[in-house]
Design a protein around this motif. Structure first.
Motif, PDB file in Angstrom:
ATOM      1  N   ARG A  66      28.561  40.825  27.035  1.00 51.24           N
ATOM      2  CA  ARG A  66      28.843  41.652  28.217  1.00 51.24           C
ATOM      3  C   ARG A  66      29.867  40.964  29.130  1.00 51.24           C
ATOM      4  NH1 ARG A  66      23.168  42.528  28.024  1.00 51.24           N
ATOM      5  NH2 ARG A  66      22.836  41.020  29.704  1.00 51.24           N
ATOM      6  N   GLN A  67      29.685  39.637  29.310  1.00 51.32           N
ATOM      7  CA  GLN A  67      30.637  38.908  30.148  1.00 51.32           C
ATOM      8  C   GLN A  67      32.035  38.907  29.536  1.00 51.32           C
ATOM      9  OE1 GLN A  67      28.898  35.044  30.640  1.00 51.32           O
ATOM     10  NE2 GLN A  67      27.424  35.717  32.199  1.00 51.32           N
ATOM     11  N   ARG A  68      32.106  38.841  28.209  1.00 51.28           N
ATOM     12  CA  ARG A  68      33.416  38.884  27.557  1.00 51.28           C
ATOM     13  C   ARG A  68      34.119  40.209  27.824  1.00 51.28           C
ATOM     14  NH1 ARG A  68      35.888  40.868  23.376  1.00 51.28           N
ATOM     15  NH2 ARG A  68      34.057  42.032  22.727  1.00 51.28           N
ATOM     16  N   ILE A  69      33.360  41.317  27.768  1.00 54.63           N
ATOM     17  CA  ILE A  69      33.950  42.634  28.040  1.00 54.63           C
ATOM     18  C   ILE A  69      34.457  42.700  29.481  1.00 54.63           C
ATOM     19  CG2 ILE A  69      33.421  45.085  28.200  1.00 54.63           C
ATOM     20  CD1 ILE A  69      31.412  44.670  25.902  1.00 54.63           C
ATOM     21  N   GLU A  70      33.643  42.138  30.414  1.00 62.38           N
ATOM     22  CA  GLU A  70      34.066  42.134  31.816  1.00 62.38           C
ATOM     23  C   GLU A  70      35.341  41.305  32.003  1.00 62.38           C
ATOM     24  OE1 GLU A  70      30.760  40.722  34.006  1.00 62.38           O
ATOM     25  OE2 GLU A  70      29.504  42.500  33.662  1.00 62.38           O
ATOM     26  N   LEU A  71      35.410  40.145  31.345  1.00 58.98           N
ATOM     27  CA  LEU A  71      36.605  39.300  31.464  1.00 58.98           C
ATOM     28  C   LEU A  71      37.839  39.992  30.897  1.00 58.98           C
ATOM     29  CD1 LEU A  71      35.149  35.795  30.507  1.00 58.98           C
ATOM     30  CD2 LEU A  71      35.912  36.549  32.768  1.00 58.98           C
ATOM     31  N   THR A  72      37.658  40.753  29.810  1.00 58.77           N
ATOM     32  CA  THR A  72      38.788  41.493  29.246  1.00 58.77           C
ATOM     33  C   THR A  72      39.324  42.518  30.244  1.00 58.77           C
ATOM     34  OG1 THR A  72      37.852  41.198  27.030  1.00 58.77           O
ATOM     35  CG2 THR A  72      39.532  42.904  27.307  1.00 58.77           C
ATOM     36  N   ALA A  73      38.379  43.210  30.914  1.00 58.49           N
ATOM     37  CA  ALA A  73      38.808  44.186  31.923  1.00 58.49           C
ATOM     38  C   ALA A  73      39.541  43.506  33.076  1.00 58.49           C
ATOM     39  CB  ALA A  73      37.591  44.954  32.440  1.00 58.49           C
ATOM     40  N   GLN A  74      39.019  42.350  33.518  1.00 56.52           N
ATOM     41  CA  GLN A  74      39.682  41.618  34.598  1.00 56.52           C
ATOM     42  C   GLN A  74      41.071  41.149  34.171  1.00 56.52           C
ATOM     43  OE1 GLN A  74      37.077  38.493  35.835  1.00 56.52           O
ATOM     44  NE2 GLN A  74      35.487  39.873  36.596  1.00 56.52           N
ATOM     45  N   LYS A  75      41.219  40.737  32.907  1.00 60.01           N
ATOM     46  CA  LYS A  75      42.529  40.290  32.426  1.00 60.01           C
ATOM     47  C   LYS A  75      43.536  41.439  32.474  1.00 60.01           C
ATOM     48  CE  LYS A  75      44.810  38.227  28.425  1.00 60.01           C
ATOM     49  NZ  LYS A  75      45.770  39.352  28.319  1.00 60.01           N
ATOM     50  N   ARG A  76      43.080  42.643  32.046  1.00 67.50           N
ATOM     51  CA  ARG A  76      43.991  43.790  32.113  1.00 67.50           C
ATOM     52  C   ARG A  76      44.426  44.065  33.550  1.00 67.50           C
ATOM     53  NH1 ARG A  76      40.620  47.809  28.044  1.00 67.50           N
ATOM     54  NH2 ARG A  76      41.056  46.650  26.107  1.00 67.50           N
ATOM     55  N   LYS A  77      43.460  43.931  34.480  1.00 66.66           N
ATOM     56  CA  LYS A  77      43.794  44.151  35.884  1.00 66.66           C
ATOM     57  C   LYS A  77      44.800  43.108  36.376  1.00 66.66           C
ATOM     58  CE  LYS A  77      41.712  44.618  40.461  1.00 66.66           C
ATOM     59  NZ  LYS A  77      40.457  44.541  41.260  1.00 66.66           N
ATOM     60  N   LEU A  78      44.604  41.843  35.962  1.00 63.82           N
ATOM     61  CA  LEU A  78      45.542  40.792  36.364  1.00 63.82           C
ATOM     62  C   LEU A  78      46.944  41.042  35.802  1.00 63.82           C
ATOM     63  CD1 LEU A  78      43.341  37.602  35.965  1.00 63.82           C
ATOM     64  CD2 LEU A  78      44.146  38.602  38.091  1.00 63.82           C
ATOM     65  N   ASP A  79      47.029  41.572  34.568  1.00 64.85           N
ATOM     66  CA  ASP A  79      48.343  41.893  34.007  1.00 64.85           C
ATOM     67  C   ASP A  79      49.058  42.949  34.845  1.00 64.85           C
ATOM     68  OD1 ASP A  79      47.933  40.082  32.020  1.00 64.85           O
ATOM     69  OD2 ASP A  79      47.184  41.558  30.560  1.00 64.85           O
TER      70      ASP A  79
END
Length: 706
Positions: free
Chosen positions: A451-464
């Motif tokens: 679950r944390q990995r999925i959240e981090l992926t979403a945050q990475k997209r937002k940072l991009d």
């Protein structure tokens, strides 16, 4: 015919048959077995040579390919920028910053007490999984990032004794790590090969080899990435056996016949010569043992190594199953001859011998009668045998009684052992249940991690998305500042000329005040443009011999009018004996003006500003000391940031955009210098920068540091 004559004949007959049979068949069997063993050994050695040669060469090719792709990608460029920014926030002097962060086995303070350490730990936590996955994939010992100016190791996956040290200092420059880093810094476009293996970092350390590549961004050198491979990794690879039926020793030798890695029962020191590749040769060990060996050339990082596989000939003879089969086939005629001899013996013996045989059977059976004895009727060989049999029977009865007593003791011990085994089984069951519960907990943790990995992926997209937006803002700022520099500066120069002409009449006070205001606006525009150029790295550093004392005197003379207007005493002192250094004269003049102007702004009327140029031995120090209100300790790091301002405490408004100290910091950093401040509220401040004494460079223009 007596028993003695019968025994003599049988002995002679059996001896003749055994000698002839074993001599004939042994010769042919031994010859055949040797040829079979030799062919089997050669086949196994060739198979092991091909297997390990392909595995070792493919392993180093993977490392070379991986470090080349890493150094050519954007990920390492961004990582170097993040780590350098985090290190600089800890301390402008990189060596001091790395010591504070734990370099050379120093212990950093708690992040709660030192907020500036937080960014470095965040950057390290961001990149640790990425770099750890690389060294796990390749099986290397360490991955290091090295800044290009002085070779400091600003990141290490192991964070061991090398972190925070320079690969180019006097000690490590002699090692292959220093040579590999130096080679990567000089040869920016050439492929770096693996260095030879050496004990590192100490003479008694394990053997290691290094590979380094420059990190380039659009042709600009950003740093160096280095990997460390330990020889024990090769030993692990050599432990894999393509043929598990034989005990083979595998060696990797460098061009000087030094053992880099060895598997099995191989020796750590190689003795003797290495035969031509592809041919078999016999090598004698240090203890006289004989080895069948063969070698193959091995390419590791551009160097010629040797791969040697050998087998102990004596051990191979003792373990070959084919030899046992050949010997059994050879003994068949001998067994047939012995059987015929036994038939002859059976027909030649007398009844006493038969009686003796029956008695022996009775003794061997489980229901043998107690006190079994033979009659001793004569003194010949049969009588002697009967007497010996009676003695043996009596001894067997004694041994039987002793054996029964021991059997009872053993039964008691077996019962005790069975009880202990039951207790151990119960404990093992409890441990199994505990492990089952632990497995369920691990599954729960894995779900949480996913679950944390999925959240981090979403945050990475937002940072991009945010990064793209910020890039557009930077482009807009650049266009805006270009307009400011061209359009606004042109109009300000026109106003300055007109106001200067109007103020030539000293009685026109309004024109004089207007001229001062226009100059202030002109300086603000210059600082804004300079802040953009220095912050973006567009302006190169042009090094030429500069006299800092003369430059400082000019800056003081320029600020004299502002000091007189504010009723502040401005003093200049020269303490440097030889203040000549290599620097960009225009940029250093800007830095001096900013520091002097900053001291005048924050010093009240009737205050005191003292400008000094000192020689500290290894550097020239420019220092501005004022009697202003001072700066709080927690704000000292912040005042060198862009647009940060501190209000004075004596009731006057301070003009400016908060760019002066930021510009000073960028200029000093471009000169590989050190800038800082010392202040105590209510007792004034000291702002300074130090520039190292340098020899003349090979070129006039050096790219600015990021």
């Amino acid at each position: 015919m007596t028993f003695r004559s019968i025994n003599a004949r049988l002995s002679v007959l059996m001896a003749v048959i055994a000698i002839v049979s074993f001599a004939t068949l042994g010769y042919f069997s031994l010859t055949f077995a040797k040829s079979v063993i030799r062919r089997s050994l050669e086949s196994s050695i060739v198979s092991a040579l091909n297997f390990h040669k392909s595995g070792v060469e493919n392993y180093f090719e993977r490392i070379e390919s991986k470090i080349f792709s890493l150094a050519s990608g954007f990920a390492l460029v961004q990582a170097m920028a993040d780590f350098e920014e985090a290190v600089y926030l800890v301390d402008p002097e990189i060596k001091t910053a790395l010591l504070k962060l734990g370099g050379a086995r120093a212990s950093p303070p708690d992040s709660d007490q030192k907020p500036e350490y937080t960014l470095y730990e965040q950057v390290r936590s961001k990149y640790d999984p990425f770099f750890s996955s690389i060294i796990t994939e390749l099986g290397v010992y360490d991955l290091m990032l090295i800044e290009p100016e002085r070779g400091y190791i600003i990141y290490s996956t192991s964070k061991g004794a090398e972190f925070g040290l320079s690969a180019l200092d006097r000690e490590r420059k002699k090692t292959w790590l220093g040579r590999a880093v130096g080679y990567a810094l000089v040869n920016l476009k050439e492929f770096s090969s693996l260095s030879p293996f050496e004990p590192y970092p100490a003479p008694d350390s394990p053997l290691s080899a290094f590979m380094a590549r420059p990190i380039l961004d659009a042709g600009q050198l950003e740093g160096v990435v280095a990997m460390r491979v330990q020889a024990k990794r090769l030993k692990t690879m050599l432990a894999i056996r393509p043929d598990a039926g034989l005990h083979l020793s595998v060696y990797i030798l460098d061009p000087g016949k030094r053992v880099i890695a060895v598997s099995g029962a191989g020796q750590k020191q190689w003795s003797g010569a290495v035969g031509p590749p592809g041919q078999f040769f016999l090598r004698t060990g240090p203890d006289g043992e004989s080895f069948l060996s063969s070698s193959a050339p091995l390419k590791i990082g551009g160097s010629d190594y040797s791969l040697v596989v050998e087998a102990d000939v004596n051990e191979a003879f003792s373990q070959m199953g084919d030899l046992k089969l050949d010997l059994l086939l050879s003994l068949f005629p001998v067994g047939l001859a012995v059987f015929i001899s036994l038939l002859v013996i059976n027909r030649s013996v007398t009844r006493p011998i038969a009686a003796l045989g029956e008695a022996m059977k009775s003794v061997a059976s489980t229901d043998a009668p107690a006190g079994l004895r033979l009659a001793e009727k004569s003194d010949d060989e049969i009588g002697v045998l009967s007497h010996l049999f009676n003695d043996m029977s009596q001894r067997l009865e004694t041994l039987g009684a002793q054996s029964q007593s021991r059997t009872m003791s053993f039964d008691k011990y077996a019962e005790s052992l069975e009880s202990k085994t039951g207790k151990m089984t119960a404990k093992a069951q409890k441990r199994g249940e505990a492990l089952e519960r632990s497995g369920e907990r691990i599954e729960e943790l894995l779900e949480i991690i996913e679950r944390q990995r999925i959240e981090l992926t979403a945050q990475k997209r937002k940072l991009d998305i945010d990064r793209t937006y910020l890039q557009k803002i930077d482009e807009a700022n650049e266009r805006f500042l270009m307009v400011v520099e061209s359009e606004l500066k042109e109009r300000l120069n026109l106003l300055l000329n007109r106001a200067g002409a109007a103020s030539s009449n000293s009685t026109n006070r309004e024109a004089v005040e207007l001229l001062d205001e226009i100059r202030i606006v002109d300086e603000l525009v210059d600082k804004a443009v300079a802040g953009f150029e220095f912050g973006s790295g567009h302006d190169p550093v042009k090094l030429k011999p500069v006299n800092l004392s003369e430059l400082a005197k000019q800056a003081v003379d320029r600020a004299a009018e502002l000091a007189a207007k504010r009723k502040i005493k401005l003093v200049f002192t020269k303490e440097a004996i030889s203040p000549m250094i290599l620097a960009d004269k225009n940029q250093i003049r800007v830095a001096m003006n900013c520091l002097i102007e900053n001291g005048l702004k924050y010093t009240p009327a009737k205050g005191y500003v003292h400008v000094t140029v000192k020689d500290t031995g290894s550097a020239i120090r420019f220092e501005v000391k004022d009697t202003g209100a001072g700066v709080e300790k927690e704000n000292i790091q912040k005042i060198f940031q862009k647009f940060y301002r501190v209000e004075n405490n004596f009731g006057e408004s301070v003009s400016g955009m908060g760019l002066g100290l930021y510009i000073c910091r960028m200029i000093v950093r471009r000169h590989d210098g050190r800038i800082g401040a010392e202040s105590e509220p209510g007792r004034g401040s000291v702002f300074f920068f130090e520039l190292n004494k340098k020899s003349a460079p090979e070129q006039d223009v050096i790219p600015g540091l990021a």
